[in-house]
Design a protein around this motif. Structure first.
Motif, PDB file in Angstrom:
ATOM      1  N   GLY A  49       0.824  -1.207   0.000  1.00  0.00           N
ATOM      2  CA  GLY A  49       0.000   0.000   0.000  1.00  0.00           C
ATOM      3  C   GLY A  49       0.854   1.251   0.000  1.00  0.00           C
ATOM      4  N   ASP A  50       1.908   1.264   0.803  1.00  0.00           N
ATOM      5  CA  ASP A  50       2.822   2.409   0.841  1.00  0.00           C
ATOM      6  C   ASP A  50       3.557   2.566  -0.492  1.00  0.00           C
ATOM      7  OD1 ASP A  50       2.029   2.870   3.449  1.00  0.00           O
ATOM      8  OD2 ASP A  50       3.861   2.033   4.339  1.00  0.00           O
ATOM      9  N   SER A 110       1.162   4.066  -2.955  1.00  0.00           N
ATOM     10  CA  SER A 110       0.953   5.473  -2.593  1.00  0.00           C
ATOM     11  C   SER A 110       2.101   6.337  -3.090  1.00  0.00           C
ATOM     12  CB  SER A 110       0.828   5.623  -1.070  1.00  0.00           C
ATOM     13  OG  SER A 110      -0.349   5.040  -0.602  1.00  0.00           O
ATOM     14  N   LEU A 137       1.903   6.771  -6.879  1.00  0.00           N
ATOM     15  CA  LEU A 137       0.867   7.733  -7.250  1.00  0.00           C
ATOM     16  C   LEU A 137       1.281   9.161  -6.900  1.00  0.00           C
ATOM     17  CD1 LEU A 137      -2.271   5.756  -6.063  1.00  0.00           C
ATOM     18  CD2 LEU A 137      -1.630   6.243  -8.434  1.00  0.00           C
ATOM     19  N   ARG A 138       1.829   9.330  -5.701  1.00  0.00           N
ATOM     20  CA  ARG A 138       2.193  10.669  -5.249  1.00  0.00           C
ATOM     21  C   ARG A 138       3.179  11.336  -6.193  1.00  0.00           C
ATOM     22  NH1 ARG A 138       4.749  12.783   0.484  1.00  0.00           N
ATOM     23  NH2 ARG A 138       4.665  14.958  -0.164  1.00  0.00           N
ATOM     24  N   ASN A 196      -6.186   0.102   2.182  1.00  0.00           N
ATOM     25  CA  ASN A 196      -6.459   1.385   1.534  1.00  0.00           C
ATOM     26  C   ASN A 196      -5.169   2.034   1.104  1.00  0.00           C
ATOM     27  OD1 ASN A 196      -9.293   1.362   1.953  1.00  0.00           O
ATOM     28  ND2 ASN A 196      -8.936   1.875   4.083  1.00  0.00           N
ATOM     29  N   VAL A 197      -5.215   2.711  -0.033  1.00  0.00           N
ATOM     30  CA  VAL A 197      -4.083   3.481  -0.530  1.00  0.00           C
ATOM     31  C   VAL A 197      -4.472   4.939  -0.419  1.00  0.00           C
ATOM     32  CG1 VAL A 197      -2.686   4.023  -2.551  1.00  0.00           C
ATOM     33  CG2 VAL A 197      -3.344   1.657  -2.101  1.00  0.00           C
ATOM     34  N   THR A 198      -3.621   5.715   0.252  1.00  0.00           N
ATOM     35  CA  THR A 198      -3.887   7.135   0.440  1.00  0.00           C
ATOM     36  C   THR A 198      -3.025   7.930  -0.521  1.00  0.00           C
ATOM     37  OG1 THR A 198      -4.340   6.739   2.758  1.00  0.00           O
ATOM     38  CG2 THR A 198      -3.904   9.009   2.121  1.00  0.00           C
ATOM     39  N   LEU A 199      -3.654   8.803  -1.272  1.00  0.00           N
ATOM     40  CA  LEU A 199      -2.926   9.644  -2.218  1.00  0.00           C
ATOM     41  C   LEU A 199      -2.704  11.005  -1.593  1.00  0.00           C
ATOM     42  CD1 LEU A 199      -1.709  10.301  -4.941  1.00  0.00           C
ATOM     43  CD2 LEU A 199      -3.992  10.781  -5.785  1.00  0.00           C
ATOM     44  N   ALA A 200      -1.436  11.331  -1.388  1.00  0.00           N
ATOM     45  CA  ALA A 200      -1.062  12.643  -0.899  1.00  0.00           C
ATOM     46  C   ALA A 200      -0.245  13.297  -1.995  1.00  0.00           C
ATOM     47  CB  ALA A 200      -0.231  12.522   0.381  1.00  0.00           C
TER      48      ALA A 200
END
Length: 52
Positions: free
Chosen positions: A13-14, A17, A20-21, A45-49
């Motif tokens: 996941g990291d 992320s 994508l970032r 979950n993958v968080t996009l920052a």
């Protein structure tokens, strides 16, 4: 990959992320590997920052 099996989903996941970032590309081999790894990670979950 982390040695601890229970850390695999967090690691993947990291990884996604970060890709994508920073708008990094993924080749076919990496995509295939990520798909196989994430298949065993329901609910991750993958968080996009966005990058600054």
């Amino acid at each position: 990959m982390p040695l601890a099996k229970d850390a695999t989903c967090t690691y993947v996941g990291d990884w996604v992320s970060a890709k994508l970032r920073w708008k990094l590309t993924v080749d076919r081999a990496e995509q295939t590997t990520l798909q196989k790894l994430t298949a065993g990670c329901p609910g991750t979950n993958v968080t996009l920052a966005p990058a600054p």
